[in-house]
Design a protein around this motif. Structure first.
Motif, PDB file in Angstrom:
ATOM      1  N   PRO A 313       0.840  -1.205   0.000  1.00 15.35           N
ATOM      2  CA  PRO A 313       0.000   0.000   0.000  1.00 15.35           C
ATOM      3  C   PRO A 313       0.871   1.249   0.000  1.00 15.35           C
ATOM      4  CG  PRO A 313      -0.803  -1.594   1.610  1.00 15.35           C
ATOM      5  CD  PRO A 313       0.516  -2.110   1.121  1.00 15.35           C
ATOM      6  N   THR A 314       0.633   2.105  -0.989  1.00 13.42           N
ATOM      7  CA  THR A 314       1.510   3.257  -1.216  1.00 13.42           C
ATOM      8  C   THR A 314       0.673   4.520  -1.346  1.00 13.42           C
ATOM      9  OG1 THR A 314       3.060   1.812  -2.391  1.00 13.42           O
ATOM     10  CG2 THR A 314       3.336   4.185  -2.675  1.00 13.42           C
ATOM     11  N   ASP A 315       1.180   5.591  -0.735  1.00 16.09           N
ATOM     12  CA  ASP A 315       0.531   6.905  -0.852  1.00 16.09           C
ATOM     13  C   ASP A 315       1.009   7.544  -2.159  1.00 16.09           C
ATOM     14  OD1 ASP A 315      -0.611   9.355  -0.623  1.00 16.09           O
ATOM     15  OD2 ASP A 315       0.229   9.831   1.332  1.00 16.09           O
ATOM     16  N   LEU A 316       0.152   7.486  -3.186  1.00 15.70           N
ATOM     17  CA  LEU A 316       0.521   8.024  -4.494  1.00 15.70           C
ATOM     18  C   LEU A 316       0.699   9.533  -4.447  1.00 15.70           C
ATOM     19  CD1 LEU A 316       1.003   7.497  -7.493  1.00 15.70           C
ATOM     20  CD2 LEU A 316      -1.463   7.674  -7.852  1.00 15.70           C
ATOM     21  N   THR A 317      -0.078  10.214  -3.620  1.00 17.69           N
ATOM     22  CA  THR A 317       0.063  11.676  -3.509  1.00 17.69           C
ATOM     23  C   THR A 317       1.455  12.053  -3.005  1.00 17.69           C
ATOM     24  OG1 THR A 317      -2.317  11.840  -3.053  1.00 17.69           O
ATOM     25  CG2 THR A 317      -0.953  13.738  -2.509  1.00 17.69           C
ATOM     26  N   ARG A 318       1.974  11.296  -2.037  1.00 20.80           N
ATOM     27  CA  ARG A 318       3.309  11.580  -1.504  1.00 20.80           C
ATOM     28  C   ARG A 318       4.386  11.388  -2.585  1.00 20.80           C
ATOM     29  NH1 ARG A 318       7.181   8.404   0.462  1.00 20.80           N
ATOM     30  NH2 ARG A 318       5.805   6.585   0.399  1.00 20.80           N
ATOM     31  N   ILE A 319       4.241  10.304  -3.384  1.00 17.84           N
ATOM     32  CA  ILE A 319       5.211  10.072  -4.455  1.00 17.84           C
ATOM     33  C   ILE A 319       5.150  11.195  -5.487  1.00 17.84           C
ATOM     34  CG2 ILE A 319       5.784   8.538  -6.367  1.00 17.84           C
ATOM     35  CD1 ILE A 319       5.060   6.195  -4.674  1.00 17.84           C
ATOM     36  N   LEU A 320       3.949  11.648  -5.832  1.00 14.42           N
ATOM     37  CA  LEU A 320       3.819  12.747  -6.786  1.00 14.42           C
ATOM     38  C   LEU A 320       4.488  14.009  -6.259  1.00 14.42           C
ATOM     39  CD1 LEU A 320       0.142  12.273  -8.024  1.00 14.42           C
ATOM     40  CD2 LEU A 320       2.212  12.079  -9.416  1.00 14.42           C
ATOM     41  N   ASN A 321       4.288  14.298  -4.981  1.00 16.15           N
ATOM     42  CA  ASN A 321       4.923  15.491  -4.402  1.00 16.15           C
ATOM     43  C   ASN A 321       6.443  15.376  -4.435  1.00 16.15           C
ATOM     44  OD1 ASN A 321       2.655  17.101  -3.685  1.00 16.15           O
ATOM     45  ND2 ASN A 321       2.215  15.721  -1.989  1.00 16.15           N
ATOM     46  N   GLU A 322       6.973  14.177  -4.159  1.00 17.78           N
ATOM     47  CA  GLU A 322       8.428  13.998  -4.181  1.00 17.78           C
ATOM     48  C   GLU A 322       8.989  14.174  -5.590  1.00 17.78           C
ATOM     49  OE1 GLU A 322       9.095  10.169  -2.562  1.00 17.78           O
ATOM     50  OE2 GLU A 322       8.574  10.717  -0.500  1.00 17.78           O
ATOM     51  N   VAL A 323       8.335  13.553  -6.580  1.00 18.18           N
ATOM     52  CA  VAL A 323       8.828  13.654  -7.950  1.00 18.18           C
ATOM     53  C   VAL A 323       8.729  15.087  -8.461  1.00 18.18           C
ATOM     54  CG1 VAL A 323       8.461  12.860 -10.315  1.00 18.18           C
ATOM     55  CG2 VAL A 323       8.293  11.232  -8.430  1.00 18.18           C
ATOM     56  N   VAL A 324       7.611  15.742  -8.178  1.00 16.89           N
ATOM     57  CA  VAL A 324       7.432  17.128  -8.630  1.00 16.89           C
ATOM     58  C   VAL A 324       8.466  18.035  -7.964  1.00 16.89           C
ATOM     59  CG1 VAL A 324       5.875  19.107  -8.522  1.00 16.89           C
ATOM     60  CG2 VAL A 324       5.008  16.877  -9.251  1.00 16.89           C
ATOM     61  N   GLY A 326      11.445  17.186  -7.022  1.00 16.95           N
ATOM     62  CA  GLY A 326      12.729  16.942  -7.674  1.00 16.95           C
ATOM     63  C   GLY A 326      12.835  17.651  -9.006  1.00 16.95           C
ATOM     64  N   VAL A 327      11.768  17.657  -9.783  1.00 14.12           N
ATOM     65  CA  VAL A 327      11.798  18.329 -11.085  1.00 14.12           C
ATOM     66  C   VAL A 327      11.863  19.843 -10.893  1.00 14.12           C
ATOM     67  CG1 VAL A 327      10.545  18.655 -13.251  1.00 14.12           C
ATOM     68  CG2 VAL A 327      10.573  16.418 -12.169  1.00 14.12           C
ATOM     69  N   ARG A 328      11.195  20.348  -9.852  1.00 14.56           N
ATOM     70  CA  ARG A 328      11.254  21.795  -9.596  1.00 14.56           C
ATOM     71  C   ARG A 328      12.670  22.224  -9.207  1.00 14.56           C
ATOM     72  NH1 ARG A 328       5.678  22.236  -6.014  1.00 14.56           N
ATOM     73  NH2 ARG A 328       4.217  22.428  -7.788  1.00 14.56           N
ATOM     74  N   ARG A 329      13.387  21.363  -8.477  1.00 17.09           N
ATOM     75  CA  ARG A 329      14.759  21.710  -8.108  1.00 17.09           C
ATOM     76  C   ARG A 329      15.666  21.815  -9.333  1.00 17.09           C
ATOM     77  NH1 ARG A 329      13.665  18.203  -3.670  1.00 17.09           N
ATOM     78  NH2 ARG A 329      14.603  16.444  -4.821  1.00 17.09           N
ATOM     79  N   GLU A 330      15.267  21.105 -10.411  1.00 15.82           N
ATOM     80  CA  GLU A 330      16.049  21.179 -11.640  1.00 15.82           C
ATOM     81  C   GLU A 330      15.677  22.397 -12.490  1.00 15.82           C
ATOM     82  OE1 GLU A 330      15.467  17.512 -13.622  1.00 15.82           O
ATOM     83  OE2 GLU A 330      16.449  16.295 -12.069  1.00 15.82           O
ATOM     84  N   GLY A 331      14.747  23.226 -11.993  1.00 15.05           N
ATOM     85  CA  GLY A 331      14.416  24.467 -12.680  1.00 15.05           C
ATOM     86  C   GLY A 331      13.116  24.431 -13.457  1.00 15.05           C
ATOM     87  N   ALA A 332      12.332  23.338 -13.379  1.00 14.26           N
ATOM     88  CA  ALA A 332      11.088  23.254 -14.139  1.00 14.26           C
ATOM     89  C   ALA A 332       9.950  23.929 -13.373  1.00 14.26           C
ATOM     90  CB  ALA A 332      10.728  21.794 -14.401  1.00 14.26           C
ATOM     91  N   GLU A 333       9.003  24.456 -14.119  1.00 16.35           N
ATOM     92  CA  GLU A 333       7.808  25.075 -13.532  1.00 16.35           C
ATOM     93  C   GLU A 333       6.661  24.056 -13.623  1.00 16.35           C
ATOM     94  OE1 GLU A 333       4.976  29.052 -14.103  1.00 16.35           O
ATOM     95  OE2 GLU A 333       6.827  28.795 -15.271  1.00 16.35           O
ATOM     96  N   VAL A 334       6.270  23.516 -12.479  1.00 12.12           N
ATOM     97  CA  VAL A 334       5.298  22.416 -12.443  1.00 12.12           C
ATOM     98  C   VAL A 334       4.136  22.814 -11.543  1.00 12.12           C
ATOM     99  CG1 VAL A 334       4.938  19.967 -12.018  1.00 12.12           C
ATOM    100  CG2 VAL A 334       7.205  20.782 -12.687  1.00 12.12           C
ATOM    101  N   ALA A 335       2.909  22.589 -12.025  1.00 10.59           N
ATOM    102  CA  ALA A 335       1.693  22.796 -11.236  1.00 10.59           C
ATOM    103  C   ALA A 335       1.107  21.419 -10.906  1.00 10.59           C
ATOM    104  CB  ALA A 335       0.687  23.641 -12.008  1.00 10.59           C
ATOM    105  N   LEU A 336       0.917  21.155  -9.620  1.00  8.32           N
ATOM    106  CA  LEU A 336       0.434  19.846  -9.167  1.00  8.32           C
ATOM    107  C   LEU A 336      -0.923  20.003  -8.505  1.00  8.32           C
ATOM    108  CD1 LEU A 336       0.754  16.821  -8.553  1.00  8.32           C
ATOM    109  CD2 LEU A 336       1.974  17.467  -6.459  1.00  8.32           C
ATOM    110  N   ALA A 337      -1.876  19.129  -8.902  1.00 13.05           N
ATOM    111  CA  ALA A 337      -3.207  19.070  -8.272  1.00 13.05           C
ATOM    112  C   ALA A 337      -3.522  17.615  -7.993  1.00 13.05           C
ATOM    113  CB  ALA A 337      -4.260  19.691  -9.190  1.00 13.05           C
ATOM    114  N   ALA A 338      -3.408  17.218  -6.717  1.00 17.29           N
ATOM    115  CA  ALA A 338      -3.647  15.826  -6.325  1.00 17.29           C
ATOM    116  C   ALA A 338      -4.275  15.807  -4.950  1.00 17.29           C
ATOM    117  CB  ALA A 338      -2.343  15.027  -6.325  1.00 17.29           C
ATOM    118  N   PRO A 339      -5.423  15.165  -4.780  1.00 13.59           N
ATOM    119  CA  PRO A 339      -6.062  15.107  -3.463  1.00 13.59           C
ATOM    120  C   PRO A 339      -5.304  14.171  -2.524  1.00 13.59           C
ATOM    121  CG  PRO A 339      -7.279  13.759  -5.020  1.00 13.59           C
ATOM    122  CD  PRO A 339      -6.198  14.448  -5.798  1.00 13.59           C
TER     123      PRO A 339
END
Length: 453
Positions: A313-324, A326-339
């Motif tokens: 059992p995995t919290d998909l929202t937590r994984i999305l926040n971690e990946v997003v 990481g991409v933001r630290r590389e300079g990308a502009e990312v908008a995330l919407a996840a309940p």
């Protein structure tokens, strides 16, 4: 002279008849099996009921009705034989002693011109018997009192009233037969339902185990049970699962050896190039060696497929926040919407790698990224949009092939080795889901990941 003939109706095509029949048939194996068992029972009981009632009304009811009509005819004959008051009283007293009939004579009375209309099979049978035995005007009243029938017969000097108990005209065997038929049917249905549920349960367990295996989840405490054919299917499933696990284990072990064998000469080559010093030729060779290392890492990641990682059992929202993040630290502009609360069985590391590949691919070819996750109808959908050049529709199936590269500048992730989308789809499908590409409303590419909950 011409004649008009009505067109004959066109017969319904056999395919439409079959479709119409399937529409009314149960869709589940349990319902169809129960229908196969129950239908012959219902038909047999319907035939038995029809035969019983046919013989019952032809014999028993006629016999009872003619017996009552015969008693009435005998009373009328005795009254006509001795019409004196003494003879009349003796006849009525003898009738009361020897029969269940209550007979009274109403002098001066007459029957109405329009007697009550007969209702039901019993009244019609009794009317037929009175016509044959009594042969006088009569009227039948079945609603004068409970469990009694009144039969009024027109006599020359009045009306003869005969009260007959219901048991003289009606046999309770019909009720007994109906109760027996209904009771036996209920017992048969109960036994059939219990039996069919026990037979269907192993099939449902096999289907659930196959579904869990297809979603990459562990199948525990599954063993062959049920009928012989179901056991054979379960044994074949277990053998297939063992073969799949054995192949994954063998592939992982082989790739570990390949990884070591390939990395060792590449490391020696890099050391040798470093010792050669600086120069354009050396730089080109170092670039080639670095690209070879990235391609090997991408290939190993694709072939490994995270097969040894367990589903949990995995919290998909937590994984999305971690990946997003990481991409933001590389300079990308990312908008995330996840309940919150998007929890489902996943391989966390494999899922993280899949999402990282997709977002890295979007970052390389677009200025902005939009990520949205939502739960819908037993699935969780993850949408990744960008405003890049997109992928032509004709190439959207080819980009999932290993090492496929577009002629344009839009290549997959993993350093442009052509394995980013391949790894992503491999991970998603190992969880029983799928991944599709389409045009994004923001002008670039939309990646849809659909995972079963």
């Amino acid at each position: 002279m011409t004649t008009d003939t009505a067109a004959a109706p066109m017969p319904m095509p056999r395919r439409e008849q079959t479709g119409l029949l399937k529409r009314f048939l149960p869709r589940t194996l349990f319902g169809r099996s129960l229908l196969i068992i129950v239908t012959p029972v219902i038909l047999a009981q319907a035939v038995a009921t029809w035969i019983f009632y046919d013989r019952h009304w032809d014999t028993m009811t006629n016999r009872l009705a003619f017996a009552v009509a015969g008693d009435i005819a005998m009373v009328i004959g005795m009254l006509e034989h001795d019409p004196t008051p003494e003879g009349r009283n003796w006849t009525l007293a003898a009738t009361a002693r020897s029969t269940d009939l209550i007979v009274t004579l109403e002098p001066g009375s007459t029957l109405p011109d329009h007697p009550p209309k007969l209702r039901g099979m019993l009244e019609n049978t009794l009317s037929k018997a009175l016509h044959e035995r009594v042969r006088r005007p009569f009227a039948i009243n079945t609603r004068i009192t409970r469990e009694w029938y009144e039969i009024r017969v027109q006599m020359p000097d009045g009306v003869l009233s005969v009260m007959s108990p219901e048991r003289r005209l009606f046999s309770p065997t019909s009720y007994i037969f109906i109760l027996w038929m209904v009771g036996s049917a209920l017992v048969l249905f109960t036994v059939a339902i219990i039996f069919m549920r026990n037979q269907i349960r192993p099939i449902k367990r096999l289907a659930a185990a196959a579904d869990a295996l297809g979603k990459g989840r562990d199948v525990r405490n599954f063993k062959p049970e049920g009928a012989t054919e179901v056991r054979q299917a379960a044994v074949a499933f277990l053998r297939m699962r063992e073969r799949i696990h054995r192949q994954i284990t063998q592939r992982t072990e082989m790739l570990a050896g390949v990884s070591h064998d390939l990395r060792t000469p590449l490391t020696r080559m890099k050391l040798a190039l470093d010792m050669l010093g600086d120069g354009p030729e050396v730089e080109e060779l170092l670039t080639d060696v670095t690209e070879m290392e990235m391609m090997i890492e991408g290939y190993l990641a694709f072939a490994r497929g995270e097969g040894t990682e367990t589903v949990q059992p995995t919290d998909l929202t937590r994984i999305l926040n971690e990946v997003v993040s990481g991409v933001r630290r590389e300079g990308a502009e990312v908008a995330l919407a996840a309940p919150d609360g998007l929890t489902l069985p996943l391989r966390p590391n494999a899922t993280r790698r899949c999402l990282a590949n997709l977002l890295s691919n979007a970052r390389r070819h677009g200025d902005r990224i939009w990520v949205r996750a939502e739960r819908e109808d037993g699935f969780i959908d993850i949408l990744v949009d960008d405003d890049g050049p997109g992928i032509p529709q004709a190439s959207r199936d080819d980009v999932f092939k290993p090492f496929f590269r577009l002629d344009s500048s839009r290549n997959q992730a993993t350093g442009g080795a052509g394995l980013g989308l391949t790894i992503a789809r491999d991970v998603v499908r190992s969880h029983g889901g799928d991944i599709t590409l389409s045009d994004s409303p923001y002008g670039g590419l939309r990646v849809l990941i659909r995972l079963p909950v």
